[in-house]
Design a protein around this motif. Structure first.
Motif, PDB file in Angstrom:
ATOM      1  N   GLN A  22      12.088 -11.147  -4.224  1.00 48.26           N
ATOM      2  CA  GLN A  22      12.117 -10.655  -2.834  1.00 48.26           C
ATOM      3  C   GLN A  22      13.945 -10.785  -2.561  1.00 48.26           C
ATOM      4  N   HIS A  74       9.807  -4.433  -1.841  1.00 53.58           N
ATOM      5  CA  HIS A  74      10.228  -5.572  -0.899  1.00 53.58           C
ATOM      6  C   HIS A  74       9.349  -5.492   0.008  1.00 53.58           C
ATOM      7  N   GLY A  78       6.614  -8.620   0.715  1.00 54.98           N
ATOM      8  CA  GLY A  78       6.420  -9.374   2.069  1.00 54.98           C
ATOM      9  C   GLY A  78       5.415  -9.438   2.613  1.00 54.98           C
TER      10      GLY A  78
END
Length: 122
Positions: A22, A74, A78
């Motif tokens: 991340q 990403h 998330g």
């Protein structure tokens, strides 16, 4: 079984690796997003042919592909964190993570195919 393996392509099975992926994708997205703003400015102000010519240069094509891969990965990481935090049932959590991973995989493949069509068409 095959779909489960495909859905697990975004899964990171240890928390430390997930954390670092991340952070690395977030750092990569900073300069790539600045570049994307330049592309959007070019797309809004220049004729279509000039924008496509600019996009098909190797550096710019690599940058849009890198931005697409980084932003999809990403976002998938998330959303997985949000699901892990807010879905209490373990079976529902795993199903939701697999479903969102499949959705992000489909979005990523569709975006990359569209980019390649733009690059090949030129």
């Amino acid at each position: 079984m095959f779909l489960a393996k495909i859905a697990d392509c975004f899964s990171i099975h240890n928390a430390t690796g997930h954390f670092w992926y991340q952070r690395v994708t977030a750092l990569a997205l900073i300069p790539l997003s600045v570049w994307l703003l330049l592309l959007l400015n070019k797309a809004l102000t220049a004729p279509y042919a000039d924008t496509v010519a600019w996009l098909t240069s190797p550096i710019n094509a690599s940058a849009i592909i890198a931005w697409t891969v980084a932003v999809i990965f990403h976002a998938a990481l998330g959303v997985q964190v949000v699901i892990e935090d807010y879905v209490s049932s373990l079976s529902t959590r795993h199903l939701a993570i697999r479903a969102t991973n499949l959705i992000f995989l489909a979005l990523g493949v569709a975006a990359l195919v569209a980019i390649f069509f733009i690059l090949i068409d030129r």
